[in-house]
Motif scaffolding. Structure first.
Motif, mmCIF file in Angstrom:
data_model
loop_
_atom_site.group_PDB
_atom_site.id
_atom_site.type_symbol
_atom_site.label_atom_id
_atom_site.label_comp_id
_atom_site.label_asym_id
_atom_site.label_seq_id
_atom_site.Cartn_x
_atom_site.Cartn_y
_atom_site.Cartn_z
ATOM 1 N N ALA A 186 -30.168 -38.737 33.407
ATOM 2 C CA ALA A 186 -30.878 -37.842 34.329
ATOM 3 C C ALA A 186 -30.247 -36.461 34.383
ATOM 4 C CB ALA A 186 -30.915 -38.448 35.732
ATOM 5 N N LEU A 187 -28.988 -36.342 33.934
ATOM 6 C CA LEU A 187 -28.333 -35.028 33.923
ATOM 7 C C LEU A 187 -28.901 -34.115 32.845
ATOM 8 C CD1 LEU A 187 -24.591 -36.127 34.298
ATOM 9 C CD2 LEU A 187 -26.081 -35.216 36.085
ATOM 10 N N ARG A 188 -29.610 -34.706 31.867
ATOM 11 C CA ARG A 188 -30.052 -33.907 30.723
ATOM 12 C C ARG A 188 -30.887 -32.709 31.144
ATOM 13 N NH1 ARG A 188 -34.120 -32.670 27.952
ATOM 14 N NH2 ARG A 188 -35.490 -33.907 29.266
ATOM 15 N N LYS A 189 -31.810 -32.915 32.082
ATOM 16 C CA LYS A 189 -32.690 -31.809 32.467
ATOM 17 C C LYS A 189 -31.957 -30.699 33.202
ATOM 18 C CE LYS A 189 -37.213 -34.036 32.622
ATOM 19 N NZ LYS A 189 -38.413 -34.307 33.449
ATOM 20 N N VAL B 95 -22.034 -33.753 26.683
ATOM 21 C CA VAL B 95 -22.776 -32.559 26.282
ATOM 22 C C VAL B 95 -24.250 -32.943 26.131
ATOM 23 C CG1 VAL B 95 -20.803 -31.502 25.113
ATOM 24 C CG2 VAL B 95 -22.375 -32.927 23.809
ATOM 25 N N ALA B 96 -25.114 -32.003 26.417
ATOM 26 C CA ALA B 96 -26.558 -32.220 26.300
ATOM 27 C C ALA B 96 -27.116 -31.253 25.273
ATOM 28 C CB ALA B 96 -27.243 -32.018 27.653
ATOM 29 N N LEU B 97 -27.983 -31.771 24.418
ATOM 30 C CA LEU B 97 -28.569 -30.972 23.341
ATOM 31 C C LEU B 97 -30.050 -30.753 23.608
ATOM 32 C CD1 LEU B 97 -28.535 -29.713 20.479
ATOM 33 C CD2 LEU B 97 -28.886 -32.016 19.569
ATOM 34 N N ASP B 98 -30.489 -29.543 23.391
ATOM 35 C CA ASP B 98 -31.914 -29.238 23.505
ATOM 36 C C ASP B 98 -32.214 -28.028 22.637
ATOM 37 O OD1 ASP B 98 -34.493 -29.568 24.254
ATOM 38 O OD2 ASP B 98 -34.202 -29.227 26.391
ATOM 39 N N GLY B 99 -33.497 -27.788 22.423
ATOM 40 C CA GLY B 99 -33.935 -26.651 21.613
ATOM 41 C C GLY B 99 -35.023 -25.876 22.325
ATOM 42 N N THR B 100 -35.180 -24.626 21.937
ATOM 43 C CA THR B 100 -36.233 -23.790 22.503
ATOM 44 C C THR B 100 -36.780 -22.890 21.409
ATOM 45 O OG1 THR B 100 -36.762 -22.210 24.271
ATOM 46 C CG2 THR B 100 -34.623 -21.969 23.224
ATOM 47 N N VAL C 191 -24.813 -28.016 25.339
ATOM 48 C CA VAL C 191 -24.260 -27.446 26.568
ATOM 49 C C VAL C 191 -23.362 -28.481 27.229
ATOM 50 C CG1 VAL C 191 -24.807 -26.367 28.774
ATOM 51 C CG2 VAL C 191 -26.347 -26.065 26.825
ATOM 52 N N ALA C 192 -22.181 -28.035 27.673
ATOM 53 C CA ALA C 192 -21.232 -28.938 28.324
ATOM 54 C C ALA C 192 -21.652 -29.192 29.760
ATOM 55 C CB ALA C 192 -19.826 -28.345 28.281
ATOM 56 N N GLU C 193 -21.572 -30.449 30.170
ATOM 57 C CA GLU C 193 -21.918 -30.829 31.532
ATOM 58 C C GLU C 193 -20.867 -30.272 32.501
ATOM 59 O OE1 GLU C 193 -21.473 -33.513 35.026
ATOM 60 O OE2 GLU C 193 -20.273 -33.782 33.218
ATOM 61 N N GLY C 194 -21.313 -29.826 33.654
ATOM 62 C CA GLY C 194 -20.401 -29.278 34.653
ATOM 63 C C GLY C 194 -20.326 -27.770 34.570
ATOM 64 N N SER C 195 -19.754 -27.242 33.477
ATOM 65 C CA SER C 195 -19.597 -25.791 33.353
ATOM 66 C C SER C 195 -20.867 -25.103 32.896
ATOM 67 C CB SER C 195 -18.475 -25.476 32.366
ATOM 68 O OG SER C 195 -18.808 -25.948 31.069
ATOM 69 N N LEU C 196 -21.781 -25.817 32.208
ATOM 70 C CA LEU C 196 -22.986 -25.244 31.599
ATOM 71 C C LEU C 196 -22.655 -24.197 30.541
ATOM 72 C CD1 LEU C 196 -25.537 -24.890 34.546
ATOM 73 C CD2 LEU C 196 -25.067 -26.845 33.060
ATOM 74 N N LEU C 197 -21.493 -24.332 29.916
ATOM 75 C CA LEU C 197 -21.127 -23.445 28.817
ATOM 76 C C LEU C 197 -21.685 -24.008 27.515
ATOM 77 C CD1 LEU C 197 -17.411 -22.702 29.757
ATOM 78 C CD2 LEU C 197 -19.355 -21.146 29.970
ATOM 79 N N VAL C 198 -22.212 -23.127 26.667
ATOM 80 C CA VAL C 198 -22.748 -23.535 25.371
ATOM 81 C C VAL C 198 -21.577 -23.723 24.410
ATOM 82 C CG1 VAL C 198 -24.231 -22.889 23.450
ATOM 83 C CG2 VAL C 198 -24.898 -22.310 25.780
ATOM 84 N N VAL C 199 -21.487 -24.903 23.787
ATOM 85 C CA VAL C 199 -20.340 -25.210 22.942
ATOM 86 C C VAL C 199 -20.696 -25.283 21.458
ATOM 87 C CG1 VAL C 199 -19.081 -26.373 24.781
ATOM 88 C CG2 VAL C 199 -20.649 -27.694 23.346
#
Length: 453
Positions: free
Chosen positions: A400-403, A136-141, A289-297
């Motif tokens: 590199a998947l984070r972005k 999973v990748a974490l980010d904020g906006t 966000v989960a990698e692959g599906s791009l679903l927010v978990v």
């Protein structure tokens, strides 16, 4: 001769007798209705008394809100209008037309229940085989609050206005006492002017009291951090026999600062730096966000402009997810989340962190990109182990998947769905609305992932 299709707006036509025939077989509105009908809305249904005039079913109102947020229709008035103007909204509302007061009240009333529905949608995605936790990748906006930064008031400026108002009150009282001897300006009502200033003085006093309370909390937090740094610095001096470089940590300043601010429209929002430069009245919305599906978990909303303190709240959210969803094993995050405490928190949660420890170079040399991995360190600390992994080819490829995981999600939410500003005010309501936004994104994403849906 011209050859145009005939235009006739007077001949009567019959709509299809069933609303089921109004939309194509594959349409997002149908998918939203099917998903919402499968959700457990018991908590919402039981809150209705069952007396008085008949209420709209929660499934109808949830469907309207989710489809509205997924398609860029957020306000309750526009949602009401859409049930007349849009075939898709007519289908969801079963050709009924809930008024905007009903929609707005329902949204405010059931924010906590909507947060629970967010998890139910994730369980559905798991059953459909589209959600795999893993990485999973974490980010904020930053998302604008429903308040203007021009409504913000600093502690210093509030003091100046308060002094000015008190002087004006004294002047008005003097005019009232001498009303028989002096002329009062046309249109001036001394009682009304006094009442207006007394009201403003009460609001200013309340605002200053809240700023002082925030300053007290900040001082206690910063004092604890300062006291924790001193023993660590002393231990480092004792271990190395050298005085640590840099200035010694300074104790925090007690009391409110002159530039401490509060917003009179939404006091929970904060002025934050935004992309492109400048400052706006915002909240900091976080999403894992989960990698692959791009679903927010996992989601949360914070008042802090930086992301340093947001790892642990997200870890708690991930830990609270049902076991059926599986477990996250790797967390990707940018350098804004890096600290030794955050790395240790990930390790304690059983998650391998890959958090950038600094800005990554855009064009690394060929030897670094394609050279062999460095030798692993002996007995590394958690931070040292993570630093080594980031230098390996596997770690670089994974980081590199984070972005391409959370950033497209934020881009679509803001630019395609059009959600750039919260409608609700207050941190608790904003968190509920962010759950609604991300749930709408998850349904929209699931519809895309499942061509047979």
């Amino acid at each position: 001769m011209s050859n145009f299709r005939p235009t006739d707006r007077l001949t009567g036509f019959l709509m299809p007798p069933s609303v089921d025939e109004w939309l194509p077989e594959r349409h997002l509105a149908r998918f939203v209705v099917d998903v919402v009908d499968g959700l457990d809305l018991t908590a919402m249904r039981k809150s209705y008394r069952g007396s008085g005039s008949a209420s709209y079913h929660p499934a109808v109102l949830v469907g309207l809100l989710v489809y509205g947020y997924a398609t860029g229709v957020f306000s309750s008035r526009k949602l009401e209008r859409a049930t007349y103007d849009s075939v898709a909204f007519r289908f969801i509302a079963a050709n009924d037309h809930p008024d905007h007061d009903t929609i707005a009240t329902f949204r405010r009333r059931f924010l906590k229940e909507i947060e629970a529905l967010f998890v139910q949608v994730l369980l559905l995605a798991r059953e459909m085989g589209e959600l795999k936790m893993g990485t999973v990748a974490l980010d904020g906006t930053k998302i604008h609050a429903n308040a203007s930064r021009h409504s913000a008031l600093s502690y210093e400026h509030a003091g100046r206005i308060e002094a000015q108002l008190r002087a004006e009150v004294t002047e008005l009282l003097a005019k009232a006492e001498a009303a028989d001897q002096t002329d009062i300006a046309d249109g001036m009502s001394i009682p009304e002017e006094l009442a207006r200033r007394e009201d403003r003085l009460e609001k200013l006093a309340a605002a200053r009291a809240k700023i002082e309370a925030r300053a007290k909390e900040r001082y206690a937090r910063e004092l604890a951090e300062h006291q924790a740094k001193l023993p660590a610095r002393a231990a480092k001096t004792a271990a190395t026999g050298k005085k640590p470089g840099g200035k010694p940590p300074q104790p925090p300043v007690e009391g409110p600062l002159a530039k401490d601010q509060i917003n009179l429209t939404d006091e929970d929002s904060r002025i934050m730096p935004v992309a492109g430069g400048g400052f706006e009245q915002c909240y900091n919305a976080q999403a894992a966000v989960a990698e692959g599906s791009l679903l927010v978990v996992a989601v949360t909303v914070t008042q802090a402009p930086n992301d340093k303190q947001q790892i642990e709240p997200i870890l708690e959210k991930l830990d609270a997810l049902p076991d059926e969803l599986g477990e996250a094993d790797t967390l990707l995050a940018d350098t804004g989340y890096f600290s030794g405490a955050n790395v240790a928190a990930c390790e304690a949660a059983g998650i391998d962190p890959l958090i950038a420890m600094g800005r990554q170079p855009h064009h690394p040399p060929l030897g670094e990109r394609f050279g062999p991995d460095p030798l692993p360190p002996e007995n590394p600390t958690p931070v040292g182990a993570m630093a080594y992994r980031l230098k390996t080819r596997e770690g670089r490829d994974l980081y590199a998947l984070r972005k391409q995981i959370p950033e497209p999600v934020f881009g679509i939410i803001k630019s395609v769905m059009g959600f750039r500003q919260f409608l609700l005010r207050g941190i608790d309501k904003v968190r509920g609305e962010w759950s609604l936004v991300t749930m709408a994104w998850n349904m929209k994403r699931l519809f895309t992932l499942c061509p047979q849906a």
